[in-house]
Design a protein around this motif. Structure first.
Motif, PDB file in Angstrom:
ATOM      1  N   LEU A  98       1.075  -1.071  -0.015  1.00  0.00           N
ATOM      2  CA  LEU A  98       0.139  -0.138  -0.469  1.00  0.00           C
ATOM      3  C   LEU A  98       1.197   1.360   0.302  1.00  0.00           C
ATOM      4  O   LEU A  98       0.300   2.585  -0.491  1.00  0.00           O
ATOM      5  N   LEU A 101       2.289   1.775  -3.190  1.00  0.00           N
ATOM      6  CA  LEU A 101       0.472   1.722  -4.294  1.00  0.00           C
ATOM      7  C   LEU A 101       0.027   3.421  -4.136  1.00  0.00           C
ATOM      8  O   LEU A 101       0.281   4.762  -4.815  1.00  0.00           O
ATOM      9  N   GLY A 102       0.132   3.594  -2.508  1.00  0.00           N
ATOM     10  CA  GLY A 102       0.122   5.283  -1.890  1.00  0.00           C
ATOM     11  C   GLY A 102       1.124   5.881  -3.501  1.00  0.00           C
ATOM     12  O   GLY A 102       1.103   7.498  -2.383  1.00  0.00           O
ATOM     13  N   VAL A 105      -0.428   6.879  -6.482  1.00  0.00           N
ATOM     14  CA  VAL A 105      -1.249   8.046  -6.141  1.00  0.00           C
ATOM     15  C   VAL A 105      -0.519   9.009  -5.880  1.00  0.00           C
ATOM     16  O   VAL A 105      -1.429  10.228  -6.581  1.00  0.00           O
ATOM     17  N   THR A 109      -1.397  12.371  -8.350  1.00  0.00           N
ATOM     18  CA  THR A 109      -2.231  12.871  -8.234  1.00  0.00           C
ATOM     19  C   THR A 109      -2.601  14.570  -7.196  1.00  0.00           C
ATOM     20  O   THR A 109      -3.164  15.194  -7.593  1.00  0.00           O
ATOM     21  N   TYR A 113      -4.064  10.408   0.573  1.00  0.00           N
ATOM     22  CA  TYR A 113      -5.646  10.221   0.711  1.00  0.00           C
ATOM     23  C   TYR A 113      -5.501   9.832   2.127  1.00  0.00           C
ATOM     24  O   TYR A 113      -4.849   9.005   2.571  1.00  0.00           O
ATOM     25  N   TYR A 162      -8.346  -1.073   0.327  1.00  0.00           N
ATOM     26  CA  TYR A 162      -7.507   0.179  -0.216  1.00  0.00           C
ATOM     27  C   TYR A 162      -6.741   0.271  -1.631  1.00  0.00           C
ATOM     28  O   TYR A 162      -7.088   1.099  -2.596  1.00  0.00           O
ATOM     29  N   ASN A 165      -9.856   0.935  -3.557  1.00  0.00           N
ATOM     30  CA  ASN A 165     -10.314   2.754  -3.715  1.00  0.00           C
ATOM     31  C   ASN A 165      -8.775   3.222  -4.824  1.00  0.00           C
ATOM     32  O   ASN A 165      -9.156   4.034  -5.395  1.00  0.00           O
ATOM     33  N   TYR A 166      -7.803   2.820  -4.554  1.00  0.00           N
ATOM     34  CA  TYR A 166      -6.708   3.192  -5.253  1.00  0.00           C
ATOM     35  C   TYR A 166      -6.465   3.302  -6.726  1.00  0.00           C
ATOM     36  O   TYR A 166      -6.544   4.490  -7.160  1.00  0.00           O
ATOM     37  N   ILE A 169      -9.566   5.611  -7.954  1.00  0.00           N
ATOM     38  CA  ILE A 169      -8.423   6.663  -8.237  1.00  0.00           C
ATOM     39  C   ILE A 169      -8.158   7.073  -9.291  1.00  0.00           C
ATOM     40  O   ILE A 169      -8.013   7.964 -10.059  1.00  0.00           O
ATOM     41  N   LEU A 170      -7.405   6.155  -9.433  1.00  0.00           N
ATOM     42  CA  LEU A 170      -6.600   6.516 -10.360  1.00  0.00           C
ATOM     43  C   LEU A 170      -7.306   6.071 -12.150  1.00  0.00           C
ATOM     44  O   LEU A 170      -7.174   6.844 -13.253  1.00  0.00           O
TER      45      LEU A 170
END
Length: 178
Positions: A98, A101-102, A105, A109, A113, A162, A165-166, A169-170
């Motif tokens: 995560l 990946l976070g 993101v 972005t 988040y 999660y 969710n990511y 978002i992408l």
């Protein structure tokens, strides 16, 4: 630096205090530190939301503090409940995946988040189970393993939720169809 961020930094500083107390056999003092960590986790979020002090730094510091104290609890609990080693491994893998990946993101972005309800549920369950295992090391091994299994299921659920969710978002960012 905002008050909630200072509280999160305090929680990070309490991780080695908790660990040292527990390893010295000062279990009640270690439990008091854990309860202080749990209360301050709730407090920093409440202050940040109530007084509009939510910051990008806080969105990073708060979960870092959570994950460090969770890992410390698991390391200490693994000494009395061997199945916790599996949970700790899952915890580390989830956080690594995560985090990567976070960061991706964040890179695309420009935003961090915050935590979601399922992450908070997982954190609460880990606190409850680990505190129980640490405070009552003589608990029935089947009950201990059941608590660890519950935490493992929630860790897996969080990873999946999660990730989804990511991914959402992408997809929204890149304008692709679901």
């Amino acid at each position: 630096m905002s008050i909630p961020n200072i509280i999160s930094l305090l929680r990070i500083c309490l991780v080695p205090v908790f660990t040292a107390l527990y390893l010295q056999g000062r279990v009640m003092q270690a439990m008091a530190v854990l309860l202080l960590c749990a209360a301050s986790d709730v407090l920093d979020g409440a202050i940040a939301r109530r007084f509009n002090m939510v910051t990008e730094l806080g969105k990073v510091l708060d979960p870092v503090a959570d994950k460090l104290i969770q890992a410390a609890m698991m390391l200490c609990a693994a000494s009395v409940t061997p199945s916790v080693w599996l949970l700790l491994g899952m915890h580390v893998l989830r956080e690594a995946a995560l985090s990567l990946l976070g960061l991706h993101v964040l890179r695309v972005t420009g935003r961090v988040y915050g935590a979601r309800w399922y992450g908070k549920l997982c954190t609460a369950a880990i606190y409850a189970v680990m505190i129980s295992l640490l405070a009552f090391p003589g608990v029935d091994p089947r009950a201990a393993d059941a608590g660890v299994l519950l935490c493992a299921v929630l860790v897996g659920l969080c990873l999946f939720m999660y990730f989804m969710n990511y991914l959402r978002i992408l997809r929204e960012l890149y304008g692709t169809e679901s």
